[in-house]
Design a protein around this motif. Structure first.
Motif, PDB file in Angstrom:
ATOM      1  N   THR A  23      -1.065   4.547 -11.615  1.00 58.08           N
ATOM      2  CA  THR A  23      -2.523   4.482 -11.694  1.00 58.08           C
ATOM      3  C   THR A  23      -3.147   4.382 -10.306  1.00 58.08           C
ATOM      4  O   THR A  23      -4.168   5.027 -10.017  1.00 58.08           O
ATOM      5  N   ARG A  24      -2.546   3.595  -9.416  1.00 60.57           N
ATOM      6  CA  ARG A  24      -3.068   3.493  -8.051  1.00 60.57           C
ATOM      7  C   ARG A  24      -3.005   4.838  -7.344  1.00 60.57           C
ATOM      8  O   ARG A  24      -3.914   5.200  -6.593  1.00 60.57           O
ATOM      9  N   GLU A  25      -1.921   5.581  -7.584  1.00 61.68           N
ATOM     10  CA  GLU A  25      -1.798   6.907  -6.971  1.00 61.68           C
ATOM     11  C   GLU A  25      -2.891   7.840  -7.479  1.00 61.68           C
ATOM     12  O   GLU A  25      -3.503   8.589  -6.707  1.00 61.68           O
ATOM     13  N   LEU A  28      -6.329   6.650  -5.826  1.00 60.73           N
ATOM     14  CA  LEU A  28      -6.461   6.560  -4.366  1.00 60.73           C
ATOM     15  C   LEU A  28      -7.272   7.740  -3.835  1.00 60.73           C
ATOM     16  O   LEU A  28      -6.993   8.892  -4.137  1.00 60.73           O
ATOM     17  N   GLU A 163      -6.277  -2.267   1.896  1.00 63.35           N
ATOM     18  CA  GLU A 163      -5.135  -1.793   1.122  1.00 63.35           C
ATOM     19  C   GLU A 163      -5.160  -0.275   0.937  1.00 63.35           C
ATOM     20  O   GLU A 163      -4.131   0.389   1.088  1.00 63.35           O
ATOM     21  N   GLU A 164      -6.300   0.294   0.615  1.00 62.95           N
ATOM     22  CA  GLU A 164      -6.371   1.740   0.428  1.00 62.95           C
ATOM     23  C   GLU A 164      -6.056   2.477   1.721  1.00 62.95           C
ATOM     24  O   GLU A 164      -5.424   3.539   1.706  1.00 62.95           O
ATOM     25  N   GLN A 167      -2.343   2.437   2.198  1.00 63.33           N
ATOM     26  CA  GLN A 167      -1.700   3.389   1.291  1.00 63.33           C
ATOM     27  C   GLN A 167      -1.895   4.824   1.772  1.00 63.33           C
ATOM     28  O   GLN A 167      -0.982   5.659   1.656  1.00 63.33           O
ATOM     29  N   THR A 239       3.842   7.794  -5.013  1.00 64.30           N
ATOM     30  CA  THR A 239       3.895   6.939  -6.196  1.00 64.30           C
ATOM     31  C   THR A 239       5.147   6.075  -6.165  1.00 64.30           C
ATOM     32  O   THR A 239       5.112   4.882  -6.490  1.00 64.30           O
ATOM     33  N   LEU A 242       4.645   3.208  -3.687  1.00 62.11           N
ATOM     34  CA  LEU A 242       3.804   2.140  -4.239  1.00 62.11           C
ATOM     35  C   LEU A 242       4.590   1.274  -5.224  1.00 62.11           C
ATOM     36  O   LEU A 242       4.424   0.049  -5.267  1.00 62.11           O
ATOM     37  N   SER A 246       5.738  -2.764  -4.700  1.00 60.44           N
ATOM     38  CA  SER A 246       5.355  -3.825  -5.636  1.00 60.44           C
ATOM     39  C   SER A 246       6.566  -4.560  -6.192  1.00 60.44           C
ATOM     40  O   SER A 246       6.558  -5.789  -6.307  1.00 60.44           O
TER      41      SER A 246
END
Length: 256
Positions: A23-25, A28, A163-164, A167, A239, A242, A246
């Motif tokens: 989801t973050r990928e 972003l 954070e972004e 990334q 992905t 990330l 985590s």
């Protein structure tokens, strides 16, 4: 509380972290040449909108991958199920590779991986056992590149960057180093050189968190958009980065 006193990650926890990475990928922004929030309202590019709810639906296959253990057939079925959840257009942007990689890595952590390198090494071995995916398969070079990107996101974070931004620097590290087969296949070797050299230029200018780096990032984004160049493999491995980041910040995983 120190990490050794925290509960170890079970199958549901691993699936949660994998879904969060996916989801973050997806969200972003700005990702040069890749779907992000800017495409959400663009009728000609429905990839972003179609991916918004895929992450949550991936939880079941990812949990099954963590539970598979030595059952290669069960792991293969979980990987297929994850990839089949993706809309057809998503494969053009590397999300098929991302879904398969998350399944393999989730299984690797559940089987006792002790860190990112061990997890990637185990995932590569599982990839061989599970068999063909119908697409690109990760190789040893991807392991080295992934480690460099993982270091990049952590170093940027340690410098106090948002954070972004951290990334994005990790994604640029991948783009600068990857011999992206999909870029070469779709657009040719010159397109790959543009991706690699311009991403390296952003990093040389201090990355996405510095004024000159942001200017060069905007130029790279415009260039890739203009020529419809999609660094799909870099996006997929991002992905992975990330997810590794985590999980590695938590206690070791066990399927339960």
């Amino acid at each position: 509380m120190s990490s050794q006193h925290l509960p170890r990650i079970d199958a549901d926890g691993l699936a949660d972290l994998a879904v969060a990475a996916f989801t973050r990928e997806v969200f972003l922004t700005p990702k040069p040449g890749l779907p992000d929030t800017r495409t959400a309202q663009t009728p000609a590019n429905s990839v972003f909108s179609s991916l918004v709810d895929v992450g949550a639906r991936l939880h079941g296959p990812l949990r099954a991958a963590a539970h598979a253990g030595p059952d290669t057939g069960g792991l293969a079925a979980a990987c297929r199920a994850a990839q089949e959840l993706l809309p057809a257009t998503a494969s053009l942007h590397g999300f098929d590779l991302a879904a398969r990689a998350l399944c393999l890595l989730t299984a690797a952590w559940a089987q006792g991986a002790t860190g990112p390198r061990d997890a990637c090494t185990r995932a590569l071995a599982l990839d061989e056992r599970v068999g063909p995916s119908g697409g690109r398969r990760a190789g040893p070079h991807d392991l080295t590149t992934t480690e460099a990107a993982l270091s990049a996101v952590r170093e940027a974070r340690a410098r106090g960057l948002a954070e972004e931004t951290a990334q994005l620097d990790a994604l640029l590290t991948l783009m600068a180093a990857m011999d992206d087969e999909r870029v070469v296949r779709d657009k040719g070797p010159l397109a790959l050189r543009i991706v690699q050299e311009d991403a390296a230029a952003v990093l040389a200018a201090g990355g996405a968190g510095m004024p000159e780096g942001r200017r060069r990032l905007a130029e790279l984004d415009e260039q890739l958009t203009r020529y419809a160049i999609c660094p799909a493999t870099s996006g997929a491995l991002h992905t992975v980065v990330l997810f590794l980041d985590s999980v590695d910040s938590r206690p070791l995983a066990v399927a339960a």
